[in-house]
Write a protein that holds these residues in place. Structure first.
Motif, PDB file in Angstrom:
ATOM      1  N   TYR A   1       1.759  19.010  -4.534  1.00  8.31           N
ATOM      2  CA  TYR A   1       2.559  17.707  -5.271  1.00  8.31           C
ATOM      3  C   TYR A   1       3.774  17.500  -4.842  1.00  8.31           C
TER       4      TYR A   1
ATOM      5  N   SER B   1       1.434   7.419  -2.910  1.00 15.00           N
ATOM      6  CA  SER B   1       1.212   7.841  -4.236  1.00 15.00           C
ATOM      7  C   SER B   1       1.628   9.217  -4.508  1.00 15.00           C
ATOM      8  N   GLN B   2       1.231  10.012  -3.315  1.00 18.24           N
ATOM      9  CA  GLN B   2       1.027  11.542  -3.513  1.00 18.24           C
ATOM     10  C   GLN B   2       1.361  12.121  -2.162  1.00 18.24           C
TER      11      GLN B   2
ATOM     12  N   GLY C   1      -1.868   4.611  -2.313  1.00 16.71           N
ATOM     13  CA  GLY C   1      -2.098   4.100  -3.648  1.00 16.71           C
ATOM     14  C   GLY C   1      -3.292   3.085  -3.699  1.00 16.71           C
TER      15      GLY C   1
ATOM     16  N   GLN D   1      10.073   3.814   1.191  1.00 16.78           N
ATOM     17  CA  GLN D   1      10.069   4.666  -0.201  1.00 16.78           C
ATOM     18  C   GLN D   1      10.683   6.197   0.394  1.00 16.78           C
TER      19      GLN D   1
ATOM     20  N   ASN E   1       1.157  -1.248   0.085  1.00 15.05           N
ATOM     21  CA  ASN E   1      -0.152   0.064   0.051  1.00 15.05           C
ATOM     22  C   ASN E   1       1.033   1.279   0.043  1.00 15.05           C
ATOM     23  N   PRO E   2       1.629   1.355  -1.066  1.00 21.22           N
ATOM     24  CA  PRO E   2       2.797   2.515  -1.039  1.00 21.22           C
ATOM     25  C   PRO E   2       1.973   3.875  -1.203  1.00 21.22           C
TER      26      PRO E   2
ATOM     27  N   VAL F   1       8.299  10.631  -6.109  1.00 22.72           N
ATOM     28  CA  VAL F   1       8.051   9.585  -5.082  1.00 22.72           C
ATOM     29  C   VAL F   1       8.365   8.212  -5.620  1.00 22.72           C
TER      30      VAL F   1
ATOM     31  N   SER G   1       9.324   3.921  -5.746  1.00 25.99           N
ATOM     32  CA  SER G   1       8.716   3.008  -5.793  1.00 25.99           C
ATOM     33  C   SER G   1       9.148   2.291  -4.285  1.00 25.99           C
TER      34      SER G   1
ATOM     35  N   SER H   1       5.333   2.530   4.431  1.00 26.30           N
ATOM     36  CA  SER H   1       4.038   2.344   4.365  1.00 26.30           C
ATOM     37  C   SER H   1       3.355   0.864   4.620  1.00 26.30           C
TER      38      SER H   1
END
Length: 408
Positions: A84, A65-66, A166, A123, A62-63, A88, A90, A281
């Protein structure tokens, strides 16, 4: 027929148990009942907790994303706003985590179970070095802030973060506070007065955040690993605020740059890195998919459902005694079997006759009693009190109230 089958299975169990009249319940049954009851209650208590805990991890990452980030001053407009992130990453391989362990003592001192979990969830986030908004402060407030920076007032920079996950689409919020030192306050005032263009804030941005999968508010992972940043003000000289004089002050277009790391470029917006940090995460839990439900709501749902079934098993139980406490079921089961065979072979006339007979038996308690006999719940040999029906009838045969194979 299903109820008859369950009654037959219960009779089969009692026959195998072989309890004589007047004997207490076997100790093994008491232990079995107690253990099963304890396990059932434990399940009710722990199941909602398990659903919302990290122990119920699914295999889905569940990374983040923003990321949004703000830096503000209490009682004054925010000096930095980024809607923003710049980059970011992976999820990093485990080697990156081992590198950080060797670099930061606080990370290597975490519990072994935490490190084993975190190393697959790392991350890196880099924000833009330039605020996305101009600093919307009025000239009088500008002057007041400069005076506060020169005084003995406590001034804090409040950093707030919003992480968007995400997989689940949930937002996780975090915040940190940095109290400016006297030197930092004085340099801040010099920037406001136009005497210098930038100053350094030591240990401004936390280096690690643990981002929970269920949303909510989180805090920095460790309290002693921070990144220092340089704050500078960008200004359009043709349209800038001035604190030297309150006359002829035009609408200002001043903004702040927050550069974290070495950068000697004159164009920090393109050549430098802004605030950067690592996020860890958590994998999604089963509870994260229960959108809109809290652990309290799940407790009410589970306990309410179980309580309904328990209540249903005891309320109005006298109505079902005639069916649940039958001492023998062979005659009734034989009629039901004949009914099934009649339908199987297409003899619908015979099926109607057997069905009518079964209904008449169920409508008349004395007819049911005549075919099932006197109630009895012990089945060991008792020569002093053997039911006459078992002496002369087929009660001891297959399917009877004696020792036949009734649970089939």
């Amino acid at each position: 027929n299903s109820t008859i089958y369950l009654v037959a299975c219960n009779l089969h169990f009692l026959q195998n148990e072989g309890r004589k009249k007047g004997q207490p319940q076997p100790l093994r049954r008491k232990w079995l009942t107690g253990v099963l009851g304890f396990l059932f209650l434990s399940f009710i208590v722990w199941f909602p907790l398990f659903m919302f805990s990290t122990g119920s991890m699914s295999n889905s990452d569940n990374p983040v994303s923003q990321v949004k980030m703000n830096i503000g001053l209490k009682r004054y407009p925010d000096i930095y706003h980024a809607e923003y992130e710049k980059t970011v990453s992976s999820i990093h391989p485990e080697s990156k985590w081992y590198e950080l362990e060797s670099q930061y003592t606080s990370i290597s001192n975490l519990a072994l179970t935490q490190r084993a979990e975190y190393r697959n969830e790392l991350q890196s986030i880099v924000m833009y070095p330039t605020s996305g908004d101009v600093w919307s402060i009025s000239p009088p407030a500008w002057q007041t802030l400069a005076q506060d920076m020169k005084g003995d007032n406590k001034i804090e920079l409040v950093l707030s973060y919003t992480f968007l996950l995400g997989l689940t689409g949930k937002e996780v919020f975090a915040s940190s506070v940095h109290e400016l030192t006297d030197t930092e306050k004085l340099n801040f005032a010099k920037v406001l007065d136009g005497n210098i263009t930038e100053f350094e804030v030591v240990d401004l941005v936390p280096a690690f955040f643990r981002v929970a999968s269920g949303g909510g508010i989180v805090t920095p992972l460790v309290d002693d690993v921070y990144t220092s940043c340089t704050l500078s003000m960008g200004t359009l000289e043709s349209n800038s605020s001035s604190t030297a004089s309150t006359e002829d002050t035009e609408y200002h277009t001043d903004w702040w740059n927050v550069v974290c790391g070495d950068c000697n470029s004159a164009d920090p917006a393109n050549d430098c890195e802004g605030p950067h940090f690592y996020t860890i995460s958590a994998k999604s839990t089963f509870g994260t998919y229960l959108e809109g439900y809290s652990i309290l709501g799940l407790y009410i749902l589970v306990i309410g459902t179980v309580a309904g079934y328990v209540r249903g098993g005891f309320v109005n139980s006298q109505v079902s005694i005639w069916m649940n406490d039958l001492p023998r079921v062979d005659v009734i089961r034989e009629l039901l079997t004949q009914l099934y065979l009649s339908r199987l072979h297409g003899d619908l006339v015979l099926e109607e006759e057997i069905y009518r007979e079964i209904i008449d038996i169920y409508r008349q308690p004395h007819e049911m009693f005549a075919r099932t006999g006197i109630y009895k719940h012990w089945f060991a040999e008792d020569e002093d009190d053997i039911d006459e029906q078992e002496r002369e009838g087929d009660g001891g045969g297959e399917g009877g109230g004696g020792r036949g194979r009734v649970c089939k």
